[in-house]
Design a protein around this motif. Structure first.
Motif, PDB file in Angstrom:
ATOM      1  N   HIS A  23      -6.864  -1.866   2.287  1.00  0.00           N
ATOM      2  CA  HIS A  23      -7.597  -1.011   3.213  1.00  0.00           C
ATOM      3  C   HIS A  23      -7.066   0.416   3.082  1.00  0.00           C
ATOM      4  CE1 HIS A  23      -9.687   0.321   6.786  1.00  0.00           C
ATOM      5  NE2 HIS A  23      -8.551   0.814   7.259  1.00  0.00           N
ATOM      6  N   GLY A  24      -7.959   1.365   3.002  1.00  0.00           N
ATOM      7  CA  GLY A  24      -7.540   2.751   2.859  1.00  0.00           C
ATOM      8  C   GLY A  24      -7.601   3.249   1.428  1.00  0.00           C
ATOM      9  N   LEU A  25      -7.683   2.331   0.457  1.00  0.00           N
ATOM     10  CA  LEU A  25      -7.790   2.727  -0.947  1.00  0.00           C
ATOM     11  C   LEU A  25      -9.205   2.587  -1.485  1.00  0.00           C
ATOM     12  CD1 LEU A  25      -4.596   1.119  -2.529  1.00  0.00           C
ATOM     13  CD2 LEU A  25      -4.998   3.535  -2.070  1.00  0.00           C
ATOM     14  N   ASP A  26     -10.039   1.907  -0.741  1.00  0.00           N
ATOM     15  CA  ASP A  26     -11.368   1.559  -1.241  1.00  0.00           C
ATOM     16  C   ASP A  26     -12.154   2.787  -1.697  1.00  0.00           C
ATOM     17  OD1 ASP A  26     -14.487   1.048  -0.400  1.00  0.00           O
ATOM     18  OD2 ASP A  26     -13.585  -0.696  -1.333  1.00  0.00           O
ATOM     19  N   ALA A  27     -12.231   3.796  -0.837  1.00  0.00           N
ATOM     20  CA  ALA A  27     -13.078   4.953  -1.140  1.00  0.00           C
ATOM     21  C   ALA A  27     -12.587   5.704  -2.371  1.00  0.00           C
ATOM     22  CB  ALA A  27     -13.137   5.882   0.063  1.00  0.00           C
ATOM     23  N   VAL A  28     -11.279   5.960  -2.456  1.00  0.00           N
ATOM     24  CA  VAL A  28     -10.773   6.765  -3.565  1.00  0.00           C
ATOM     25  C   VAL A  28     -10.838   5.998  -4.885  1.00  0.00           C
ATOM     26  CG1 VAL A  28      -8.338   6.102  -3.219  1.00  0.00           C
ATOM     27  CG2 VAL A  28      -8.903   8.283  -4.293  1.00  0.00           C
ATOM     28  N   ALA A  52     -13.262  -0.295  24.514  1.00  0.00           N
ATOM     29  CA  ALA A  52     -13.591   0.677  23.467  1.00  0.00           C
ATOM     30  C   ALA A  52     -14.171  -0.051  22.263  1.00  0.00           C
ATOM     31  CB  ALA A  52     -12.336   1.439  23.055  1.00  0.00           C
ATOM     32  N   GLN A  53     -15.160   0.597  21.638  1.00  0.00           N
ATOM     33  CA  GLN A  53     -15.721   0.021  20.421  1.00  0.00           C
ATOM     34  C   GLN A  53     -14.779   0.302  19.268  1.00  0.00           C
ATOM     35  OE1 GLN A  53     -19.656   1.482  19.729  1.00  0.00           O
ATOM     36  NE2 GLN A  53     -20.436  -0.590  19.821  1.00  0.00           N
ATOM     37  N   GLU A  54     -14.561  -0.677  18.449  1.00  0.00           N
ATOM     38  CA  GLU A  54     -13.638  -0.525  17.342  1.00  0.00           C
ATOM     39  C   GLU A  54     -14.407  -0.492  16.033  1.00  0.00           C
ATOM     40  OE1 GLU A  54     -10.179  -3.284  15.679  1.00  0.00           O
ATOM     41  OE2 GLU A  54      -9.972  -2.778  17.794  1.00  0.00           O
ATOM     42  N   ASP A  55     -14.193   0.586  15.259  1.00  0.00           N
ATOM     43  CA  ASP A  55     -14.854   0.680  13.974  1.00  0.00           C
ATOM     44  C   ASP A  55     -14.112  -0.144  12.949  1.00  0.00           C
ATOM     45  OD1 ASP A  55     -16.728   2.464  14.908  1.00  0.00           O
ATOM     46  OD2 ASP A  55     -15.467   4.205  14.558  1.00  0.00           O
ATOM     47  N   THR A  56     -14.838  -0.836  12.106  1.00  0.00           N
ATOM     48  CA  THR A  56     -14.207  -1.584  11.024  1.00  0.00           C
ATOM     49  C   THR A  56     -14.768  -1.104   9.698  1.00  0.00           C
ATOM     50  OG1 THR A  56     -15.866  -3.317  11.257  1.00  0.00           O
ATOM     51  CG2 THR A  56     -13.784  -3.634  12.403  1.00  0.00           C
ATOM     52  N   ALA A  57     -13.954  -0.829   8.861  1.00  0.00           N
ATOM     53  CA  ALA A  57     -14.434  -0.333   7.602  1.00  0.00           C
ATOM     54  C   ALA A  57     -14.394  -1.456   6.494  1.00  0.00           C
ATOM     55  CB  ALA A  57     -13.560   0.890   7.230  1.00  0.00           C
ATOM     56  N   GLY A  75      -2.275  10.076   2.315  1.00  0.00           N
ATOM     57  CA  GLY A  75      -2.190   8.696   2.797  1.00  0.00           C
ATOM     58  C   GLY A  75      -0.758   8.255   2.999  1.00  0.00           C
ATOM     59  N   THR A  76       0.144   8.690   2.124  1.00  0.00           N
ATOM     60  CA  THR A  76       1.562   8.350   2.268  1.00  0.00           C
ATOM     61  C   THR A  76       2.143   8.958   3.537  1.00  0.00           C
ATOM     62  OG1 THR A  76       1.826   8.233  -0.134  1.00  0.00           O
ATOM     63  CG2 THR A  76       3.821   8.497   1.174  1.00  0.00           C
ATOM     64  N   ARG A  77       1.793  10.214   3.801  1.00  0.00           N
ATOM     65  CA  ARG A  77       2.291  10.871   5.023  1.00  0.00           C
ATOM     66  C   ARG A  77       1.785  10.163   6.268  1.00  0.00           C
ATOM     67  NH1 ARG A  77       1.347  15.600   1.992  1.00  0.00           N
ATOM     68  NH2 ARG A  77      -0.737  15.805   2.895  1.00  0.00           N
ATOM     69  N   ARG A  78       0.509   9.804   6.267  1.00  0.00           N
ATOM     70  CA  ARG A  78      -0.058   9.141   7.444  1.00  0.00           C
ATOM     71  C   ARG A  78       0.556   7.761   7.643  1.00  0.00           C
ATOM     72  NH1 ARG A  78      -4.803   7.879   6.441  1.00  0.00           N
ATOM     73  NH2 ARG A  78      -5.363   8.999   4.541  1.00  0.00           N
ATOM     74  N   ALA A  79       0.835   7.067   6.520  1.00  0.00           N
ATOM     75  CA  ALA A  79       1.421   5.723   6.627  1.00  0.00           C
ATOM     76  C   ALA A  79       2.847   5.771   7.158  1.00  0.00           C
ATOM     77  CB  ALA A  79       1.396   5.044   5.262  1.00  0.00           C
ATOM     78  N   VAL A 129       0.813  -1.210   0.000  1.00  0.00           N
ATOM     79  CA  VAL A 129       0.000   0.000   0.000  1.00  0.00           C
ATOM     80  C   VAL A 129       0.849   1.264   0.000  1.00  0.00           C
ATOM     81  CG1 VAL A 129      -0.262   0.060   2.526  1.00  0.00           C
ATOM     82  CG2 VAL A 129      -2.007   1.103   1.052  1.00  0.00           C
ATOM     83  N   ALA A 130       1.973   1.290   0.704  1.00  0.00           N
ATOM     84  CA  ALA A 130       2.804   2.493   0.746  1.00  0.00           C
ATOM     85  C   ALA A 130       3.353   2.813  -0.647  1.00  0.00           C
ATOM     86  CB  ALA A 130       3.940   2.322   1.749  1.00  0.00           C
ATOM     87  N   SER A 131       3.844   1.787  -1.343  1.00  0.00           N
ATOM     88  CA  SER A 131       4.364   1.991  -2.697  1.00  0.00           C
ATOM     89  C   SER A 131       3.249   2.397  -3.656  1.00  0.00           C
ATOM     90  CB  SER A 131       5.035   0.713  -3.202  1.00  0.00           C
ATOM     91  OG  SER A 131       6.114   0.342  -2.386  1.00  0.00           O
ATOM     92  N   LEU A 132       2.080   1.806  -3.465  1.00  0.00           N
ATOM     93  CA  LEU A 132       0.954   2.104  -4.344  1.00  0.00           C
ATOM     94  C   LEU A 132       0.479   3.539  -4.162  1.00  0.00           C
ATOM     95  CD1 LEU A 132      -0.833   0.921  -6.469  1.00  0.00           C
ATOM     96  CD2 LEU A 132      -2.275  -0.083  -4.702  1.00  0.00           C
TER      97      LEU A 132
END
Length: 283
Positions: free
Chosen positions: A221-226, A274-279, A251-255, A97-100
């Motif tokens: 994960h993380g690419l689905d929406a875009v 804590a409740q954990e959200d899953t996307a 996304g690259t900066r956050r990764a 994902v980072a390279s992508l």
């Protein structure tokens, strides 16, 4: 020994459905160039491709140098980018994902620059990309159009199978959103290892693209929406290339930013869990 327009052809470095590309050296001395020999190409077609390639920022492509006609077709001479490799080599495997994100951001940035120049590439696919260490260039403007330009009235749809948008298959005037759709298809392929509109043949592929339902199972994960946004069936619903570039770079900066260490809680304090959200052609 073959000489084209004062350049000695040395070796073949690429071959496509309508053209062969050679590494060449100028007889008068100077850096090597790439010579694209277009089978059955005309002076008008090479002149048009040269004009469109010249209209975009040279940092987005392999800068055009000259064009002309031979006995067997036409030719286009461009700069040779030492150390770059064909994007076709990206196929056949998945990318982390980072390279992508890095690749997707660079490609989207190049497309945004093309669009700012009033050009729609219309044929964004792996073999029309040159990839450096942290750089991507877009080449081959053979079927590119100016924004809003009507398609040729010859009854044929100019596109490459697997990388055409629905409106392209319908023969409609093309906009930058056409390249965004191809970007989404490529990002999905490089993430999952299969094409989101893969079919058993040309007719099946056209039907799947027309359905507006890409297969995105297994997408990072993380690419689905875009990617889903880029592959929207209605071109008006797709983001612009500059927005895609910003999303990827964010996304690259956050990764690359490590999560802050969690503060230990006092042993005497009870907390609830804590409740954990899953996307998840040429035709």
């Amino acid at each position: 020994m073959t000489i084209i327009d004062g350049y000695l052809l040395l070796s073949r470095i690429g071959r496509g459905g309508t053209a062969t590309v050679f590494l060449a050296t100028p007889l008068a001395g100077g850096p090597p160039v790439a010579v694209k020999l277009i089978r059955h190409g005309t002076g008008a077609s090479s002149r048009r491709e040269f004009a469109i390639a010249s209209a975009v920022d040279a940092g987005c492509t392999a800068a055009p140098i000259a064009h002309g006609v031979t006995a067997t077709g036409s030719y286009l001479i461009t700069a040779y980018l030492q150390g770059y490799r064909s994007g076709a080599g990206l196929m056949g495997d998945t990318m982390p994902v980072a390279s992508l994100l890095t690749f997707g951001g660079e490609l989207a940035g190049r497309l945004a620059s093309l669009h700012d120049s009033g050009v729609v590439h219309c044929d964004v696919k792996p073999s029309n990309l040159l990839v450096g260490d942290d750089d991507v260039r877009v080449i081959d403007f053979g079927i590119s159009r100016y924004v809003g330009e009507l398609p040729p009235e010859d009854g044929f749809v100019q596109c490459s199978r697997g990388w055409a948008a629905p409106e392209q298959l319908r023969g409609e005037p093309l906009a930058p959103s056409t390249d965004v759709f191809a970007w989404g298809s490529l990002m999905a392929y490089l993430s999952t290892g299969f094409h989101p509109f893969a079919g058993r043949g040309e007719a099946d592929w056209i039907r799947r693209v027309g359905s507006g339902r890409p297969n995105l199972s297994g997408l990072h994960h993380g690419l689905d929406a875009v990617v889903r946004a880029a592959l929207a069936h209605d071109p008006r619903d797709r983001p612009g290339a500059r927005e895609l570039a910003a999303i990827c770079r964010d996304g690259t900066r956050r990764a690359s930013t490590p999560e802050p260490a969690a503060r230990p809680r006092p042993a005497t304090v009870r907390t609830e869990a804590a409740q954990e959200d899953t996307a998840a052609c040429a035709v």
